[in-house]
Design an enzyme around this catalytic site. Sequence first.
Site, PDB file in Angstrom:
ATOM      1  N   THR A  79     -21.544 -38.298 -47.267  1.00 46.60           N
ATOM      2  CA  THR A  79     -22.135 -39.263 -48.208  1.00 46.60           C
ATOM      3  C   THR A  79     -22.618 -40.520 -47.484  1.00 46.60           C
ATOM      4  O   THR A  79     -23.721 -41.001 -47.725  1.00 46.60           O
ATOM      5  CB  THR A  79     -21.083 -39.673 -49.269  1.00 46.60           C
ATOM      6  OG1 THR A  79     -20.653 -38.497 -49.934  1.00 46.60           O
ATOM      7  CG2 THR A  79     -21.638 -40.660 -50.253  1.00 46.60           C
ATOM      8  N   ALA A  91     -25.596 -51.530 -48.621  1.00 47.57           N
ATOM      9  CA  ALA A  91     -24.226 -52.056 -48.666  1.00 47.57           C
ATOM     10  C   ALA A  91     -23.465 -51.564 -47.446  1.00 47.57           C
ATOM     11  O   ALA A  91     -23.181 -50.375 -47.311  1.00 47.57           O
ATOM     12  CB  ALA A  91     -23.533 -51.582 -49.941  1.00 47.57           C
ATOM     13  N   TYR A 110     -15.460 -44.134 -41.069  1.00 46.13           N
ATOM     14  CA  TYR A 110     -16.123 -44.952 -42.101  1.00 46.13           C
ATOM     15  C   TYR A 110     -16.839 -46.123 -41.433  1.00 46.13           C
ATOM     16  O   TYR A 110     -17.995 -46.415 -41.741  1.00 46.13           O
ATOM     17  CB  TYR A 110     -15.065 -45.445 -43.095  1.00 46.13           C
ATOM     18  CG  TYR A 110     -15.572 -46.384 -44.165  1.00 46.13           C
ATOM     19  CD1 TYR A 110     -16.312 -45.916 -45.250  1.00 46.13           C
ATOM     20  CD2 TYR A 110     -15.298 -47.749 -44.106  1.00 46.13           C
ATOM     21  CE1 TYR A 110     -16.762 -46.780 -46.245  1.00 46.13           C
ATOM     22  CE2 TYR A 110     -15.736 -48.615 -45.093  1.00 46.13           C
ATOM     23  CZ  TYR A 110     -16.472 -48.132 -46.155  1.00 46.13           C
ATOM     24  OH  TYR A 110     -16.924 -48.985 -47.137  1.00 46.13           O
ATOM     25  N   ASP A 135     -25.458 -41.920 -59.844  1.00 46.93           N
ATOM     26  CA  ASP A 135     -24.043 -41.904 -59.485  1.00 46.93           C
ATOM     27  C   ASP A 135     -23.491 -40.498 -59.706  1.00 46.93           C
ATOM     28  O   ASP A 135     -23.915 -39.802 -60.636  1.00 46.93           O
ATOM     29  CB  ASP A 135     -23.267 -42.908 -60.355  1.00 46.93           C
ATOM     30  CG  ASP A 135     -22.015 -43.413 -59.655  1.00 46.93           C
ATOM     31  OD1 ASP A 135     -21.967 -44.598 -59.277  1.00 46.93           O
ATOM     32  OD2 ASP A 135     -21.064 -42.612 -59.479  1.00 46.93           O
ATOM     33  N   PHE A 179     -17.619 -50.035 -58.952  1.00 50.46           N
ATOM     34  CA  PHE A 179     -17.105 -51.378 -59.200  1.00 50.46           C
ATOM     35  C   PHE A 179     -18.200 -52.441 -58.987  1.00 50.46           C
ATOM     36  O   PHE A 179     -18.643 -53.110 -59.938  1.00 50.46           O
ATOM     37  CB  PHE A 179     -15.879 -51.608 -58.299  1.00 50.46           C
ATOM     38  CG  PHE A 179     -15.497 -53.030 -58.113  1.00 50.46           C
ATOM     39  CD1 PHE A 179     -15.243 -53.844 -59.217  1.00 50.46           C
ATOM     40  CD2 PHE A 179     -15.387 -53.579 -56.839  1.00 50.46           C
ATOM     41  CE1 PHE A 179     -14.887 -55.176 -59.049  1.00 50.46           C
ATOM     42  CE2 PHE A 179     -15.025 -54.892 -56.661  1.00 50.46           C
ATOM     43  CZ  PHE A 179     -14.788 -55.705 -57.754  1.00 50.46           C
ATOM     44  N   ILE A 180     -18.679 -52.577 -57.750  1.00 51.08           N
ATOM     45  CA  ILE A 180     -19.701 -53.612 -57.491  1.00 51.08           C
ATOM     46  C   ILE A 180     -21.007 -53.221 -58.181  1.00 51.08           C
ATOM     47  O   ILE A 180     -21.687 -54.056 -58.781  1.00 51.08           O
ATOM     48  CB  ILE A 180     -19.932 -53.804 -55.969  1.00 51.08           C
ATOM     49  CG1 ILE A 180     -18.631 -54.248 -55.278  1.00 51.08           C
ATOM     50  CG2 ILE A 180     -21.026 -54.851 -55.726  1.00 51.08           C
ATOM     51  CD1 ILE A 180     -18.733 -54.386 -53.756  1.00 51.08           C
TER      52      ILE A 180
HETATM   53  P1  NAD Z   1     -16.936 -47.776 -55.777  1.00 51.78           P
HETATM   54  O1  NAD Z   1     -16.208 -46.580 -55.270  1.00 51.78           O
HETATM   55  O2  NAD Z   1     -16.522 -48.335 -57.070  1.00 51.78           O
HETATM   56  O3  NAD Z   1     -18.512 -47.496 -55.809  1.00 51.78           O
HETATM   57  C1  NAD Z   1     -19.137 -46.455 -55.113  1.00 51.78           C
HETATM   58  C2  NAD Z   1     -19.957 -45.677 -56.126  1.00 51.78           C
HETATM   59  O4  NAD Z   1     -20.676 -44.648 -55.440  1.00 51.78           O
HETATM   60  C3  NAD Z   1     -19.087 -44.979 -57.174  1.00 51.78           C
HETATM   61  O5  NAD Z   1     -19.624 -45.205 -58.465  1.00 51.78           O
HETATM   62  C4  NAD Z   1     -19.158 -43.506 -56.809  1.00 51.78           C
HETATM   63  O6  NAD Z   1     -18.985 -42.660 -57.917  1.00 51.78           O
HETATM   64  C5  NAD Z   1     -20.552 -43.444 -56.197  1.00 51.78           C
HETATM   65  N1  NAD Z   1     -20.718 -42.321 -55.268  1.00 51.78           N
HETATM   66  C6  NAD Z   1     -19.878 -41.914 -54.282  1.00 51.78           C
HETATM   67  N2  NAD Z   1     -20.375 -40.845 -53.651  1.00 51.78           N
HETATM   68  C7  NAD Z   1     -21.565 -40.567 -54.230  1.00 51.78           C
HETATM   69  C8  NAD Z   1     -22.558 -39.577 -54.025  1.00 51.78           C
HETATM   70  N3  NAD Z   1     -22.418 -38.635 -53.068  1.00 51.78           N
HETATM   71  N4  NAD Z   1     -23.650 -39.592 -54.812  1.00 51.78           N
HETATM   72  C9  NAD Z   1     -23.809 -40.523 -55.792  1.00 51.78           C
HETATM   73  N5  NAD Z   1     -22.898 -41.490 -56.038  1.00 51.78           N
HETATM   74  C10 NAD Z   1     -21.799 -41.510 -55.266  1.00 51.78           C
HETATM   75  O7  NAD Z   1     -16.824 -48.872 -54.614  1.00 51.78           O
HETATM   76  P2  NAD Z   1     -17.392 -50.360 -54.532  1.00 51.78           P
HETATM   77  O8  NAD Z   1     -16.270 -51.198 -54.118  1.00 51.78           O
HETATM   78  O9  NAD Z   1     -18.167 -50.717 -55.746  1.00 51.78           O
HETATM   79  O10 NAD Z   1     -18.376 -50.218 -53.276  1.00 51.78           O
HETATM   80  C11 NAD Z   1     -19.792 -50.321 -53.386  1.00 51.78           C
HETATM   81  C12 NAD Z   1     -20.392 -50.403 -51.981  1.00 51.78           C
HETATM   82  O11 NAD Z   1     -19.882 -51.555 -51.307  1.00 51.78           O
HETATM   83  C13 NAD Z   1     -20.043 -49.203 -51.095  1.00 51.78           C
HETATM   84  O12 NAD Z   1     -21.163 -48.875 -50.296  1.00 51.78           O
HETATM   85  C14 NAD Z   1     -18.919 -49.735 -50.201  1.00 51.78           C
HETATM   86  O13 NAD Z   1     -18.862 -49.075 -48.962  1.00 51.78           O
HETATM   87  C15 NAD Z   1     -19.312 -51.191 -50.068  1.00 51.78           C
HETATM   88  N6  NAD Z   1     -18.136 -52.071 -49.786  1.00 51.78           N
HETATM   89  C16 NAD Z   1     -17.308 -52.484 -50.796  1.00 51.78           C
HETATM   90  C17 NAD Z   1     -16.256 -53.347 -50.493  1.00 51.78           C
HETATM   91  C18 NAD Z   1     -15.315 -53.875 -51.566  1.00 51.78           C
HETATM   92  O14 NAD Z   1     -14.524 -54.778 -51.271  1.00 51.78           O
HETATM   93  N7  NAD Z   1     -15.345 -53.414 -52.792  1.00 51.78           N
HETATM   94  C19 NAD Z   1     -16.035 -53.764 -49.179  1.00 51.78           C
HETATM   95  C20 NAD Z   1     -16.877 -53.293 -48.197  1.00 51.78           C
HETATM   96  C21 NAD Z   1     -17.962 -52.475 -48.509  1.00 51.78           C
END
Ligand code: NAD
Length: 323
Positions: A93, A115, A147, A32, A11-12
């Site tokens: 992970t 992140a 987590y 990814d 997403f981000i």
């Molecule tokens: P998301 O799940 O959409 O993105 C995570 C990405 O990492 C996905 O594309 C997934 O396929 C990939 N991924 C997971 N495990 C993997 C692995 N072993 N190897 C390679 N790729 C892998 O989530 P997001 O919301 O986009 O989060 C992005 C980052 O921001 C993360 O680190 C998350 O912890 C952090 N975060 C997000 C939020 C939020 O509100 N969205 C809040 C706090 C922290």
Amino acid sequence: MTILVTGGAGFIGSHLVEYLLVETGESVLVLDDFSTGREGSLPDSNRLELVDGDVCDQESIEDLVERSKSVYHLAAAVGVEKVVDEPLDSLRTNVEGTRYVLDAAAADGTPVFVASSSEVYGKSTAIPFGEDDDRVIGPTSVPRWGYANAKALDEFYALAHHDENDLPVVIGRFFNTVGPRQIGEYGMVIPTFVEQALDDDPITVYGDGTQTRTFMHVHETVEAVHELMNEPEANGRVFNIGSSDSVSINDLAQRVKNLTESESTIEHVPFEEAFDEDFEEPDHRQPDITRLRDTLGWTPDSDLDRILEDVIAERRDDVEVSS
Ligand code: NAD
């Protein structure tokens, strides 16, 4: 040289990739494993290279980092439900993956954005949360705190590389970030509410709904991330990245219902029914964004209705395309 975005199909990550392609004119390399990310989220560009792989594959990480001038490390097992259901994979992970990325970056002094998450504050009640505040974390028998601790360990590891090896690092603690392309499947509240409202299904609020959260538009999040990586003052520091405007989950559900003109009822589901008996959910979460404002010179606009309208418009388009 290229810019590496781990988790770039997420997403981000996908919004960040789009932003980097437009704003920097550089090429972008995405790693990814598509566990929660989707290839369809990424733009078409001859400056974009996609690698389907695991961030825990140390050799491959070393190769990718070596080719890169900077790294945005977003790959993680994300979402409370996923973290509770698959604790082992999540820990692997979120701890090992980050370690490999940072070790590889330290070998060449490649700048890294890490992140992190508001989860590191745990169940602290010292609202708003400042970056140097104490953390209040629950017991190891409750998986969600795994987590929080994994993300905290990532921060310790990044800061240690900064101190011992002069590695340029910026740590961003994201509070709830929302916008198009976020999926509700892993317990993300806004996409879940919007999908329920558009289907006229009950909007399910966990607990009594008086808990409050803040929401920042993903477009502003990626802008902040990129600016922090290019701001020398940010090097070696932790930043809250989020909106400072709080809303209760009851109010959020009502706003989604109103904006979608839905027939849905709003139903409350006890946390113990949705999760395990020992599930814990902090009542309030709000960042102190003074450091972000002082460093970047701006704060998120974060008009919640605008964010909701963006998500609703995207879901309506999806429904039209698939029907
Ligand atoms: P998301 O799940 O959409 O993105 C995570 C990405 O990492 C996905 O594309 C997934 O396929 C990939 N991924 C997971 N495990 C993997 C692995 N072993 N190897 C390679 N790729 C892998 O989530 P997001 O919301 O986009 O989060 C992005 C980052 O921001 C993360 O680190 C998350 O912890 C952090 N975060 C997000 C939020 C939020 O509100 N969205 C809040 C706090 C922290």
